[in-house]
Scaffold this active site. Structure first.
Site, PDB file in Angstrom:
ATOM      1  N   CYS A  57      -8.202 -10.258  -8.558  1.00 32.82           N
ATOM      2  CA  CYS A  57      -9.136 -10.806  -7.255  1.00 32.82           C
ATOM      3  C   CYS A  57      -7.754 -11.364  -5.993  1.00 32.82           C
ATOM      4  O   CYS A  57      -7.526 -11.109  -5.291  1.00 32.82           O
ATOM      5  CB  CYS A  57      -9.827 -12.166  -6.818  1.00 32.82           C
ATOM      6  SG  CYS A  57     -10.749 -11.622  -8.896  1.00 32.82           S
ATOM      7  N   CYS A  60      -5.822 -10.141  -2.713  1.00 29.49           N
ATOM      8  CA  CYS A  60      -7.051  -9.800  -1.603  1.00 29.49           C
ATOM      9  C   CYS A  60      -7.223 -11.694  -1.501  1.00 29.49           C
ATOM     10  O   CYS A  60      -7.416 -12.204   0.243  1.00 29.49           O
ATOM     11  CB  CYS A  60      -8.244  -9.152  -1.243  1.00 29.49           C
ATOM     12  SG  CYS A  60      -8.146  -6.941  -1.477  1.00 29.49           S
ATOM     13  N   HIS A  61      -8.194 -12.148  -1.942  1.00 32.52           N
ATOM     14  CA  HIS A  61      -8.278 -13.618  -1.585  1.00 32.52           C
ATOM     15  C   HIS A  61      -7.261 -14.632  -1.634  1.00 32.52           C
ATOM     16  O   HIS A  61      -7.661 -16.232  -1.201  1.00 32.52           O
ATOM     17  CB  HIS A  61      -9.386 -14.021  -2.315  1.00 32.52           C
ATOM     18  CG  HIS A  61     -10.548 -12.969  -2.692  1.00 32.52           C
ATOM     19  ND1 HIS A  61     -11.731 -12.777  -1.626  1.00 32.52           N
ATOM     20  CD2 HIS A  61     -10.777 -11.650  -3.346  1.00 32.52           C
ATOM     21  CE1 HIS A  61     -11.879 -12.261  -1.512  1.00 32.52           C
ATOM     22  NE2 HIS A  61     -12.032 -11.438  -2.365  1.00 32.52           N
ATOM     23  N   MET A 104     -13.839  -4.823  -0.003  1.00 35.42           N
ATOM     24  CA  MET A 104     -14.407  -5.442  -1.524  1.00 35.42           C
ATOM     25  C   MET A 104     -15.157  -4.482  -2.570  1.00 35.42           C
ATOM     26  O   MET A 104     -16.332  -3.703  -2.252  1.00 35.42           O
ATOM     27  CB  MET A 104     -15.336  -6.671  -1.875  1.00 35.42           C
ATOM     28  CG  MET A 104     -15.248  -7.192  -2.944  1.00 35.42           C
ATOM     29  SD  MET A 104     -15.318  -8.787  -2.919  1.00 35.42           S
ATOM     30  CE  MET A 104     -16.330  -9.242  -4.601  1.00 35.42           C
ATOM     31  N   HIS A 342       1.239  -5.612   6.129  1.00 38.71           N
ATOM     32  CA  HIS A 342       1.229  -4.933   5.088  1.00 38.71           C
ATOM     33  C   HIS A 342       2.613  -3.818   4.260  1.00 38.71           C
ATOM     34  O   HIS A 342       3.690  -4.380   4.334  1.00 38.71           O
ATOM     35  CB  HIS A 342      -0.219  -4.077   4.554  1.00 38.71           C
ATOM     36  CG  HIS A 342      -0.435  -3.563   3.280  1.00 38.71           C
ATOM     37  ND1 HIS A 342      -0.832  -5.255   2.279  1.00 38.71           N
ATOM     38  CD2 HIS A 342      -0.212  -3.210   2.441  1.00 38.71           C
ATOM     39  CE1 HIS A 342      -0.572  -4.693   1.068  1.00 38.71           C
ATOM     40  NE2 HIS A 342      -0.551  -3.605   0.922  1.00 38.71           N
ATOM     41  N   HIS A 384      -3.058   2.220   5.707  1.00 32.08           N
ATOM     42  CA  HIS A 384      -2.261   2.273   4.517  1.00 32.08           C
ATOM     43  C   HIS A 384      -1.132   3.401   4.691  1.00 32.08           C
ATOM     44  O   HIS A 384      -1.485   4.097   4.234  1.00 32.08           O
ATOM     45  CB  HIS A 384      -3.495   2.308   3.082  1.00 32.08           C
ATOM     46  CG  HIS A 384      -2.658   1.786   2.229  1.00 32.08           C
ATOM     47  ND1 HIS A 384      -1.551   1.951   1.745  1.00 32.08           N
ATOM     48  CD2 HIS A 384      -2.584   0.712   1.524  1.00 32.08           C
ATOM     49  CE1 HIS A 384      -1.255   1.696   0.216  1.00 32.08           C
ATOM     50  NE2 HIS A 384      -1.583   0.403   0.063  1.00 32.08           N
TER      51      HIS A 384
HETATM   52 FE1  DHE Z   1       0.951  -1.883  -3.405  1.00 31.10          FE
HETATM   53  C1  DHE Z   1       3.942  -0.786  -2.014  1.00 31.10           C
HETATM   54  C2  DHE Z   1       1.087  -5.074  -1.615  1.00 31.10           C
HETATM   55  C3  DHE Z   1      -2.309  -2.221  -4.231  1.00 31.10           C
HETATM   56  C4  DHE Z   1       1.004   0.809  -5.835  1.00 31.10           C
HETATM   57  N1  DHE Z   1       1.832  -3.011  -2.130  1.00 31.10           N
HETATM   58  C5  DHE Z   1       3.154  -1.959  -1.549  1.00 31.10           C
HETATM   59  C6  DHE Z   1       3.843  -2.910  -0.646  1.00 31.10           C
HETATM   60  C7  DHE Z   1       2.846  -3.939  -1.000  1.00 31.10           C
HETATM   61  C8  DHE Z   1       2.238  -3.662  -2.052  1.00 31.10           C
HETATM   62  C9  DHE Z   1       3.656  -5.374  -0.061  1.00 31.10           C
HETATM   63  C10 DHE Z   1       4.857  -2.455  -0.060  1.00 31.10           C
HETATM   64  C11 DHE Z   1       6.522  -2.821  -0.439  1.00 31.10           C
HETATM   65  C12 DHE Z   1       7.462  -2.555   0.215  1.00 31.10           C
HETATM   66  O1  DHE Z   1       7.422  -1.191   0.714  1.00 31.10           O
HETATM   67  O2  DHE Z   1       8.275  -3.554   0.239  1.00 31.10           O
HETATM   68  N2  DHE Z   1      -0.424  -3.534  -3.121  1.00 31.10           N
HETATM   69  C13 DHE Z   1      -0.305  -4.788  -2.158  1.00 31.10           C
HETATM   70  C14 DHE Z   1      -1.490  -5.134  -2.724  1.00 31.10           C
HETATM   71  O3  DHE Z   1      -2.060  -6.611  -1.686  1.00 31.10           O
HETATM   72  C15 DHE Z   1      -2.282  -4.612  -3.103  1.00 31.10           C
HETATM   73  C16 DHE Z   1      -3.613  -4.390  -2.287  1.00 31.10           C
HETATM   74  C17 DHE Z   1      -3.407  -5.274  -4.096  1.00 31.10           C
HETATM   75  C18 DHE Z   1      -2.458  -6.365  -4.889  1.00 31.10           C
HETATM   76  O4  DHE Z   1      -3.161  -7.210  -5.940  1.00 31.10           O
HETATM   77  O5  DHE Z   1      -1.560  -5.872  -5.794  1.00 31.10           O
HETATM   78  C19 DHE Z   1      -1.775  -3.533  -3.582  1.00 31.10           C
HETATM   79  N3  DHE Z   1      -0.612  -1.005  -4.594  1.00 31.10           N
HETATM   80  C20 DHE Z   1      -1.348  -1.531  -5.298  1.00 31.10           C
HETATM   81  C21 DHE Z   1      -2.680  -0.490  -6.718  1.00 31.10           C
HETATM   82  O6  DHE Z   1      -3.446  -0.846  -7.076  1.00 31.10           O
HETATM   83  C22 DHE Z   1      -1.162   0.245  -6.653  1.00 31.10           C
HETATM   84  C23 DHE Z   1      -1.823   2.203  -6.040  1.00 31.10           C
HETATM   85  C24 DHE Z   1      -1.015   0.604  -7.950  1.00 31.10           C
HETATM   86  C25 DHE Z   1      -0.431  -1.264  -8.773  1.00 31.10           C
HETATM   87  O7  DHE Z   1       0.497  -0.983  -8.508  1.00 31.10           O
HETATM   88  O8  DHE Z   1      -1.649  -1.798  -8.812  1.00 31.10           O
HETATM   89  C26 DHE Z   1       0.361  -0.453  -5.655  1.00 31.10           C
HETATM   90  N4  DHE Z   1       1.775   0.117  -3.532  1.00 31.10           N
HETATM   91  C27 DHE Z   1       1.901   0.416  -5.042  1.00 31.10           C
HETATM   92  C28 DHE Z   1       3.130   1.711  -4.977  1.00 31.10           C
HETATM   93  C29 DHE Z   1       3.836   0.811  -3.172  1.00 31.10           C
HETATM   94  C30 DHE Z   1       3.697   0.104  -3.206  1.00 31.10           C
HETATM   95  C31 DHE Z   1       3.277   2.491  -5.700  1.00 31.10           C
HETATM   96  C32 DHE Z   1       5.408   1.531  -2.909  1.00 31.10           C
HETATM   97  C33 DHE Z   1       5.098   2.200  -1.884  1.00 31.10           C
HETATM   98  C34 DHE Z   1       6.204   3.404  -1.804  1.00 31.10           C
HETATM   99  O9  DHE Z   1       6.003   4.476  -2.001  1.00 31.10           O
HETATM  100  O10 DHE Z   1       7.736   2.500  -0.892  1.00 31.10           O
END
Ligand code: DHE
Length: 548
Positions: A57, A60-61, A104, A342, A384
């Site tokens: 959670c 987002c929260h 959500m 983001h 995104h």
């Molecule tokens: Fe991510 C990138 C935050 C959920 C996989 N993710 C990012 C970035 C942020 C972020 C701020 C950019 C980083 C950068 O480039 O400096 N992600 C978040 C969250 O806050 C969120 C919504 C919820 C959480 O609690 O994490 C979230 N993200 C996910 C997922 O559910 C994913 C699919 C699998 C996981 O890791 O839980 C996921 N996020 C990724 C990946 C990147 C990413 C693979 C890098 C992408 C890239 O090519 O640079």
């Protein structure tokens, strides 16, 4: 697997002392909701609830439950969002089980019933207090495992490091290093809980991971087998890390972006010794300039044209340009833009940075060398892009973002001339609904790839769409190959730009599927007991040089 996750979370949370010490004095915490129903929660349940909240959670929260892209979840409300005590058990359960149209997810079927039941009580009591965590705490966590003097001066092998891939095995808390030429697994290293992203040093020698537990792990690719040489915990919760890439500063400094606490930490990139910490709380960019305590650091990129990082502070909507030439006293320029910054990446020139303000439905364009806001562009519901991707056709040079909230790819013209910094074309992926997380192309490719990871339709979330970059027609929808299941997520090209690697996670048969980018045929499937819920994949050359 879920049980294993929870266990890992619980261990992590215990290590963080994330529980509320005051609560421990009483064995049972009693809370009255509006209907005067007494709600009891034990210390053990508080810890378990905090662990579930942190894992599911907080993204987002907010870690302190004070709200972020989602509303606050406080017993007495905060004047903007409902008091959880007023919602009561039934109201909270309805939200958890059904989700909301605002985005959500429905947790019924994902969270076990006993966890849902626990959260209906946990969310009605005061959140656990987050202990302070600054430079002294970061220093205490620092482990230099192999000092610089004891590392090899040159590679101890003849492999092509530039085509190595770092692959995140999210739920296992591991990072696999794979030789992209031979597809051999070279090492599977224990990193932190739920590693989120990897970045490579400017020379390409080191790979750094950052996990949701705030742990940074530094991997040396010069040793015979890739090896962890240093570790440090930059905070309790994080999503990003980046290195200094400007000429003269290669492999010198590393920046860590904290979700909790919300801060920017600068570290020595050779050893991970912490150098400075700057809190990011501050006034929001718009309206009444509300002061925001939990102002989390989202994406970070390193400029190739200046000695700066671009750090995006989510809740305030401030883009911080951080000058690292004096890392103990970094220069900070804050550019007001749009709230809920983001993820984002560079245009094809590396001069402009485009970032999604996701809950504001906008893309913000920053002129990096001139430290200026160029434009805020309305695109669609919850853009995104990941780092987005750059393609070129008759319409010009185009930076592409996908959307989580609707089925739309927006193509923004980035070169000079009519239409610059506007959406010059929108295209749709197959089927209905949003859920796309990542797009990818390569300067040598004629294909644009998009996933639908969070679409509720299993047929869509397990497939990827490939478009022709010239005609922008959908060329092919690639279903999960035989023997592979789960959701398709994230793409990475190899150094040559002729293979695309796709992850399959959240199923029974995790895999990394490698496609021939020309023929769109499966070239190889990487599976094995070490391939556990793979997510992000980072090719050393492409990551170092921001090729996307
Ligand atoms: Fe991510 C990138 C935050 C959920 C996989 N993710 C990012 C970035 C942020 C972020 C701020 C950019 C980083 C950068 O480039 O400096 N992600 C978040 C969250 O806050 C969120 C919504 C919820 C959480 O609690 O994490 C979230 N993200 C996910 C997922 O559910 C994913 C699919 C699998 C996981 O890791 O839980 C996921 N996020 C990724 C990946 C990147 C990413 C693979 C890098 C992408 C890239 O090519 O640079």
């Amino acid at each position: 697997m879920k049980k294993l996750n929870l266990l890992i979370v619980l261990i992590v949370m215990a290590a963080l002392s994330f529980s509320c010490k005051n609560d421990k004095k009483e064995e049972l915490k009693k809370v009255d909701d509006k209907k005067s129903t007494e709600i009891a929660i034990t210390d053990a349940e508080m810890e378990k609830g905090a662990a579930i909240f942190f894992d599911r959670c907080a993204g987002c929260h907010g870690s302190s439950r004070k709200g972020a892209t989602g509303p606050s979840l406080l017993p007495d409300g905060d004047g903007k969002s409902a008091a959880t005590k007023a919602l009561g058990v039934a109201g909270i359960r309805a939200f958890i089980e059904n989700g909301t149209p605002a985005g959500m997810p429905e947790w019924k079927g994902i969270l076990p019933e006993e966890e849902i039941e626990l959260m209906t009580r946990f969310l009605q009591v005061e959140p656990p207090v987050i202990p302070p965590y600054g430079i002294n705490e970061i220093k205490k966590s620092w482990k230099l495992i192999i000092p610089v003097a004891d590392r090899p001066a040159k590679p101890e092998h003849t492999r092509n490091i530039k085509n190595f891939f770092g692959v995140i095995m999210r739920d296992a808390g591991k990072v696999a290093i794979i030789d992209g030429d031979t597809k051999e697994k070279l090492a599977v290293l224990k990193t932190g809980f739920a590693v989120h992203i990897l970045r490579t040093s400017a020379s390409g020698r080191y790979i750094y991971s950052v996990g949701r537990d705030g742990r940074i792990t530094m991997i040396d690719t010069y040793s015979k087998v890739p090896t962890i040489v240093a570790e440090v915990k930059g905070g309790f919760d994080a999503r990003s890390v980046e290195v200094s890439k400007y000429k003269g500063y290669e492999d010198k400094y590393l920046v860590f972006g904290g979700y909790s606490p919300s801060h920017i930490a600068i570290l020595d990139a050779q050893t991970l010794e912490p150098l400075s910490v700057t809190e990011t709380k501050g006034n929001a960019c718009d309206g009444d300039k509300e002061f925001i305590e939990e102002a989390r650091v989202a994406s970070i990129v390193a400029s190739h044209t200046d000695p700066v990082w671009i750090c995006n502070v989510k809740e305030t909507g401030m883009v911080w340009i951080v000058d690292y030439t004096d890392p103990k006293n970094p220069g900070m320029t804050q550019i007001p833009s749009a709230r809920f910054l983001h993820d984002g990446g560079f245009d094809s020139t590396g001069h402009y940075f485009l970032v999604a303000a996701n809950a504001s439905n906008k893309i913000v364009v920053i002129d990096v060398p001139n430290k200026k806001l160029v434009k805020i562009i309305e695109t669609g519901i919850k853009p995104h892009p990941g780092r987005g991707t750059n393609i070129k056709n008759d319409l010009g040079n185009l930076w592409v973002t996908s959307h989580l909230g609707e089925n739309k790819l927006s193509l923004i013209k980035t070169n000079k001339g009519e239409g610059q910094w506007t959406v010059v074309k929108e295209i749709k992926a197959s089927g209905n609904g949003g859920g796309a997380l990542f797009v990818k192309s390569h300067p040598k490719s004629k294909h644009l790839w998009v996933d639908r990871t969070l679409n509720p339709d299993a047929k869509l979330n397990s497939a990827v769409d490939v478009f022709d970059t010239n005609t922008l027609e959908l060329k092919k929808t690639l279903q999960a190959p035989e023997g592979v299941d789960g959701r398709a997520v994230h793409f990475e090209y190899n150094k040559a730009g002729n293979e695309v690697w796709v992850s399959y996670f959240m199923g029974e048969k995790s895999a990394i599927v490698i496609y021939n980018d020309k023929t769109l045929e499966v070239k190889q499937i990487i599976q094995g007991d070490w391939v556990q819920n793979p997510t992000g994949k980072f090719n050393v050359y492409n990551t170092t040089n921001d090729v996307y």
